[in-house]
Scaffold this active site. Structure first.
Site, PDB file in Angstrom:
ATOM      1  N   GLY A 155      28.857  37.469  46.851  1.00 25.08           N
ATOM      2  CA  GLY A 155      28.349  37.383  48.223  1.00 25.08           C
ATOM      3  C   GLY A 155      29.529  37.495  49.177  1.00 25.08           C
ATOM      4  O   GLY A 155      30.601  37.969  48.799  1.00 25.08           O
ATOM      5  N   ARG A 156      29.297  37.006  50.394  1.00 29.43           N
ATOM      6  CA  ARG A 156      30.350  37.147  51.414  1.00 29.43           C
ATOM      7  C   ARG A 156      31.666  36.495  51.005  1.00 29.43           C
ATOM      8  O   ARG A 156      32.741  37.054  51.188  1.00 29.43           O
ATOM      9  CB  ARG A 156      29.863  36.559  52.735  1.00 29.43           C
ATOM     10  CG  ARG A 156      29.258  37.594  53.648  1.00 29.43           C
ATOM     11  CD  ARG A 156      28.907  36.941  54.959  1.00 29.43           C
ATOM     12  NE  ARG A 156      27.912  35.936  54.684  1.00 29.43           N
ATOM     13  CZ  ARG A 156      26.651  36.008  55.104  1.00 29.43           C
ATOM     14  NH1 ARG A 156      26.274  37.012  55.839  1.00 29.43           N
ATOM     15  NH2 ARG A 156      25.777  35.066  54.801  1.00 29.43           N
ATOM     16  N   ILE A 157      31.583  35.270  50.451  1.00 26.91           N
ATOM     17  CA  ILE A 157      32.834  34.567  50.109  1.00 26.91           C
ATOM     18  C   ILE A 157      33.483  35.223  48.888  1.00 26.91           C
ATOM     19  O   ILE A 157      34.700  35.420  48.850  1.00 26.91           O
ATOM     20  CB  ILE A 157      32.571  33.058  49.870  1.00 26.91           C
ATOM     21  CG1 ILE A 157      31.989  32.432  51.146  1.00 26.91           C
ATOM     22  CG2 ILE A 157      33.856  32.337  49.478  1.00 26.91           C
ATOM     23  CD1 ILE A 157      31.514  30.983  50.988  1.00 26.91           C
ATOM     24  N   ARG A 238      29.999  24.688  44.356  1.00 28.37           N
ATOM     25  CA  ARG A 238      29.279  23.426  44.304  1.00 28.37           C
ATOM     26  C   ARG A 238      29.483  22.771  42.941  1.00 28.37           C
ATOM     27  O   ARG A 238      29.529  23.465  41.918  1.00 28.37           O
ATOM     28  CB  ARG A 238      27.767  23.644  44.473  1.00 28.37           C
ATOM     29  CG  ARG A 238      27.284  23.834  45.889  1.00 28.37           C
ATOM     30  CD  ARG A 238      27.354  22.552  46.709  1.00 28.37           C
ATOM     31  NE  ARG A 238      26.839  22.740  48.052  1.00 28.37           N
ATOM     32  CZ  ARG A 238      27.549  23.194  49.085  1.00 28.37           C
ATOM     33  NH1 ARG A 238      28.813  23.484  48.948  1.00 28.37           N
ATOM     34  NH2 ARG A 238      26.990  23.307  50.280  1.00 28.37           N
ATOM     35  N   GLU A 267      29.967  14.252  43.155  1.00 29.08           N
ATOM     36  CA  GLU A 267      31.067  13.935  44.065  1.00 29.08           C
ATOM     37  C   GLU A 267      30.570  12.997  45.178  1.00 29.08           C
ATOM     38  O   GLU A 267      29.399  13.071  45.548  1.00 29.08           O
ATOM     39  CB  GLU A 267      31.648  15.228  44.670  1.00 29.08           C
ATOM     40  CG  GLU A 267      30.672  16.018  45.514  1.00 29.08           C
ATOM     41  CD  GLU A 267      31.226  17.353  45.986  1.00 29.08           C
ATOM     42  OE1 GLU A 267      31.824  18.090  45.188  1.00 29.08           O
ATOM     43  OE2 GLU A 267      31.031  17.643  47.194  1.00 29.08           O
ATOM     44  N   HIS A 285      36.472  18.712  48.228  1.00 26.19           N
ATOM     45  CA  HIS A 285      35.465  19.562  48.893  1.00 26.19           C
ATOM     46  C   HIS A 285      35.898  19.948  50.313  1.00 26.19           C
ATOM     47  O   HIS A 285      35.221  19.620  51.296  1.00 26.19           O
ATOM     48  CB  HIS A 285      34.093  18.868  48.922  1.00 26.19           C
ATOM     49  CG  HIS A 285      32.953  19.839  49.089  1.00 26.19           C
ATOM     50  ND1 HIS A 285      31.713  19.662  48.538  1.00 26.19           N
ATOM     51  CD2 HIS A 285      32.877  21.024  49.765  1.00 26.19           C
ATOM     52  CE1 HIS A 285      30.925  20.674  48.864  1.00 26.19           C
ATOM     53  NE2 HIS A 285      31.612  21.517  49.615  1.00 26.19           N
ATOM     54  N   ILE A 286      37.036  20.632  50.373  1.00 26.96           N
ATOM     55  CA  ILE A 286      37.594  21.015  51.691  1.00 26.96           C
ATOM     56  C   ILE A 286      37.617  22.524  51.885  1.00 26.96           C
ATOM     57  O   ILE A 286      38.353  23.029  52.731  1.00 26.96           O
ATOM     58  CB  ILE A 286      39.022  20.465  51.880  1.00 26.96           C
ATOM     59  CG1 ILE A 286      39.921  20.896  50.709  1.00 26.96           C
ATOM     60  CG2 ILE A 286      39.017  18.950  52.053  1.00 26.96           C
ATOM     61  CD1 ILE A 286      41.403  20.906  51.047  1.00 26.96           C
ATOM     62  N   GLY A 287      36.819  23.249  51.097  1.00 28.29           N
ATOM     63  CA  GLY A 287      36.857  24.713  51.157  1.00 28.29           C
ATOM     64  C   GLY A 287      36.826  25.278  52.569  1.00 28.29           C
ATOM     65  O   GLY A 287      37.585  26.185  52.909  1.00 28.29           O
TER      66      GLY A 287
HETATM   67  C1  DGY Z   1      29.338  24.884  52.650  1.00 25.14           C
HETATM   68  O1  DGY Z   1      29.284  25.340  53.792  1.00 25.14           O
HETATM   69  O2  DGY Z   1      28.424  25.024  51.855  1.00 25.14           O
HETATM   70  C2  DGY Z   1      30.559  24.136  52.299  1.00 25.14           C
HETATM   71  O3  DGY Z   1      30.567  23.701  50.992  1.00 25.14           O
HETATM   72  C3  DGY Z   1      30.741  22.995  53.257  1.00 25.14           C
HETATM   73  O4  DGY Z   1      32.065  22.641  53.260  1.00 25.14           O
END
Ligand code: DGY
Length: 321
Positions: A155-157, A238, A267, A285-287
């Site tokens: 996907g986008r990421i 996730r 988490e 969880h700081i992506g």
């Molecule tokens: C998301 O946008 O799903 C991220 O995990 C939040 O930090």
């Protein structure tokens, strides 16, 4: 009368200022997460809910928000929300796609590089005052450049992650539910492979699939067994996509080389065994957590909520009718 909105976590001043132009806002600036019952109580007279991935929005909660018209998640992932239950009640659900792609891709890369070059191990060593000199076999890592990167989820990421690989002369392979267009594959220099091939061929694997019943434990003991013993896996999507117990066992016994993890099952109460392992790099969880991106996410969610409450179609509506 303005519509009433509940914002469940602390947001930025400009987010509140924007919301306040259109809505009566009750916000949780002290940022102590609401227990489910308190959340339900506060929702009773609200037309809109702006929430985070830490809030479970399910049918029992919706029952207690009879006026609710929109649930605006401050995240791109929305596995914290029962979307069909919202749809059944005519409640719109929105997320924040697009604004966090690059920041999340950067963090996935940071975890990959940090794991490959053992950054957290060496940092602790330097801080502990144990560094006494230089020698040839000191803290040997593995090369990221010219290695094979396998991306699960294009996907986008996933695409933003692939784009960065060009600068490192990596070979990029990917697996996705649906193969992406040939022109995009060409632009990203990425080759589609079957799941098993990706596991077998990759030096580095980055997971970027959304969490769902279909992707629950996508990576378990059987999948890890297919990986190279030198492989590094990164999870920036996730918790639950990896079977953490299986990963711990594999990392302990050297079935794979290492892991870079931003997300975990259950988490923030992660499997305590991770804390004992030196071959993992851990993040909380700081992506998407850069100043610019988190501001953009909050504003995107606010715009979605306001659109829904002023009779417009929110830009990021997940459940159009
Ligand atoms: C998301 O946008 O799903 C991220 O995990 C939040 O930090």
């Amino acid at each position: 009368m303005k519509p009433k909105v509940l914002v469940t976590r602390e947001v930025f001043d400009e987010t509140l200022a924007f919301l306040g132009q259109h809505c009566d806002v009750e916000s949780n600036q002290p940022d102590v997460a609401y227990a489910p019952d308190e959340l339900a109580r506060r929702l009773a007279d609200k037309d809109g809910l702006m929430c985070a991935l830490t809030d479970r929005v399910d049918a029992p909660l919706l029952e207690r928000g009879p006026r609710l018209k929109v649930v605006a998640n401050i995240a791109v992932g929305y596995n914290n929300i029962d979307v069909p239950a919202c749809t059944a009640r005519g409640i719109m659900v929105t997320n924040t796609p697009g604004v966090l792609d690059d920041s999340t891709a950067d963090l996935a890369w940071a975890l990959m590089l940090a794991t490959a070059r053992r950054l957290t191990e060496v940092e602790s060593y330097v801080r502990a005052g144990e560094w006494t000199g230089w020698w040839l076999k000191q803290w040997l890592g593995v090369d990221v450049h010219h290695a094979t990167l396998g991306i699960f989820g294009m996907g986008r990421i996933g695409q933003a992650i692939a784009k960065r690989a060009g600068g490192f002369d990596m070979k990029v392979i990917y697996h996705n539910r649906k193969r992406v267009a040939a022109a995009l594959e060409q632009r990203l220099n990425a080759t589609y492979v079957a799941k098993e091939e990706l596991l077998r061929q990759s030096d580095f694997i980055i997971l970027q699939v959304p969490y769902s019943p279909e992707t629950h434990h996508l990576i378990g003991a059987a999948e890890i067994k297919l990986m190279k013993p030198t492989a590094v896996i990164v999870n920036s999507t996730r918790g639950g996509v990896i079977d953490d117990a299986a990963l711990v066992a594999a990392l302990k016994s050297g079935v794979i080389r290492g892991a870079g993890l931003d997300v975990f099952e259950n988490e923030p109460k992660l499997n305590p065994a991770f804390l004992e392992l030196k071959n993992v790099v851990l993040a909380p969880h700081i992506g998407s957590s850069t100043e610019t991106t988190r501001r953009a996410m909050a504003m995107t969610a606010a715009k979605n909520a306001v659109a829904a409450l002023t009779g417009k179609t929110p830009p990021n509506l997940l459940n159009p009718r």
